[in-house]
Design a protein around this motif. Structure first.
Motif, short mmCIF file in Angstrom:
data_model
loop_
_atom_site.label_atom_id
_atom_site.label_comp_id
_atom_site.label_asym_id
_atom_site.label_seq_id
_atom_site.Cartn_x
_atom_site.Cartn_y
_atom_site.Cartn_z
N SER A 83 0.86 -1.18 0.00
CA SER A 83 0.00 0.00 0.00
C SER A 83 0.90 1.22 0.00
O SER A 83 1.78 1.36 0.85
CB SER A 83 -0.92 0.02 1.23
OG SER A 83 -1.76 1.15 1.20
N GLU A 133 -7.45 -3.80 0.73
CA GLU A 133 -7.70 -2.38 0.48
C GLU A 133 -8.64 -2.24 -0.71
O GLU A 133 -8.45 -2.87 -1.75
CB GLU A 133 -6.38 -1.66 0.19
CG GLU A 133 -6.53 -0.17 -0.07
CD GLU A 133 -5.19 0.51 -0.35
OE1 GLU A 133 -5.20 1.75 -0.57
OE2 GLU A 133 -4.15 -0.17 -0.36
N PHE A 192 -9.61 0.27 4.26
CA PHE A 192 -8.89 -0.96 4.57
C PHE A 192 -9.81 -1.85 5.39
O PHE A 192 -10.44 -1.40 6.36
CB PHE A 192 -7.60 -0.64 5.33
CG PHE A 192 -6.58 0.05 4.48
CD1 PHE A 192 -5.55 -0.66 3.89
CD2 PHE A 192 -6.68 1.42 4.24
CE1 PHE A 192 -4.62 -0.01 3.08
CE2 PHE A 192 -5.75 2.07 3.44
CZ PHE A 192 -4.72 1.34 2.86
N PRO A 203 -3.52 1.67 6.66
CA PRO A 203 -3.03 0.34 7.04
C PRO A 203 -2.91 0.14 8.54
O PRO A 203 -2.87 -1.00 9.01
CB PRO A 203 -1.66 0.26 6.36
CG PRO A 203 -1.74 1.21 5.22
CD PRO A 203 -2.60 2.33 5.72
#
Length: 314
Positions: free
Chosen positions: A31, A92, A97, A121
């Protein structure tokens, strides 16, 4: 020029070796400019989950607890005297998320899978308020994995295994916290637990663990299909015990979006002993994955010493 210089420095600096950290059941993804990993915590006395961040797959920094099951009200509703936090997965989608996680025990109360939602995250994550899936009737609700298909943006949920050794597959609703429908699937050959889905080109790879989690039979197998629903064509074992390490498994595959290289992140036991049950902490390791000209995964060898270095450069 600067990127080439940094890459050259990375190759000569002393960096951590395989295994890269303590823990088990690692789910890894990319990510932004970083790799993220969500494992079963090593030797935690509380039922918690944490996020780990890396720029190169070698050095991992614990970014803190993202979910504490003691603070999720429905977890204690089963009346069990204790609860375990196991085998999570992160996905995601649409800037959000979604964190899927296993809640034990499996006996005498059934295992359950929950889902929490966050904006990054590391969260903070807010639980959906109820179990997404509950075990029973021979099915163990463990080892969740959600795959968002880049072909059409639909999300697919995979879970199950262990004593029941049963894989269940669902299509998710757009909210990512409920199911649209369950898909009837033929059980993959040698499936035990720990399903993971990834796509490379037009091939969908369903990989999973086979064998007993705490002995040398534990290993990684895979099957391929032309869709995330199957039907699956069994392709064999790609990662198994060797002379120095036992029971590799419960893994994830992650791609460097810049280099298009693939890696497997997995746990193993650091012992030459073949007879289980093994005790003590498991270790997480990372290996590079190669494919042949037909798109099949080549046999993966476990390594010690330098683990792969693959910085994300977007």
């Amino acid at each position: 020029m600067l990127l080439r210089l940094l890459a050259a420095i990375a190759l000569i600096l002393p960096l951590p070796a395989n295994p890269v950290m303590d823990g088990a059941d690692p789910h890894a993804l990319v990510s932004g400019r970083d790799y993220w990993m969500y494992p079963t915590e090593a030797r935690s006395r509380r039922p918690i989950f944490a996020a780990y961040r890396s720029t190169d797959l070698r050095t991992w920094k614990r970014e803190g607890t993202i979910l504490d099951l003691d603070k999720v009200p429905w977890v204690k509703a089963d009346g069990a005297p204790w609860h375990g936090a196991w085998a999570p997965g992160m996905t995601e989608k649409g800037g959000k998320f979604y964190f899927y996680y296993s809640v034990g025990p499996q006996d005498p109360t059934p295992s359950r899978i929950g889902v929490a939602v966050g904006d990054s995250p590391t969260g903070p994550f807010t639980d959906s308020g109820k179990p997404l899936l509950t075990g029973g009737n021979g099915f163990e609700a463990i080892d969740p994995m959600v795959f968002v298909d880049p072909a059409d943006d639909r999300a697919w949920f995979y879970a199950g295994g262990s004593a029941g050794a049963t894989l269940r597959v669902f299509e998710m609703n757009p909210d990512m916290v409920s199911f649209k429908r369950e898909v009837t699937v033929k059980q993959p050959e040698k499936f035990t637990e720990g399903a993971f889905m990834h796509r490379r080109g037009k091939i969908y790879y369903l990989s999973y663990s086979h064998g007993k989690w705490n002995d040398s039979s534990y290993s990684v197998h895979y099957a391929t299909a032309s869709s995330p629903e199957g039907p699956w064509h069994y392709r064999g074992c790609v990662l198994e015990s060797d002379a120095k390490h036992q029971g590799p498994g419960h893994h994830s595959f992650v791609e460097n979006p810049s280099t298009k290289e693939w890696f497997i992140v997995y746990h193993r036991w650091e012992t030459a002993k073949k007879e289980g049950p093994f005790r003590g902490g498991r270790k997480i390791a990372v290996e590079k994955v190669d494919y042949d000209d037909k798109g099949l995964i080549k046999t993966i060898r476990m390594t010690d010493g330098k683990s792969p270095v693959s910085p994300v450069r977007r």
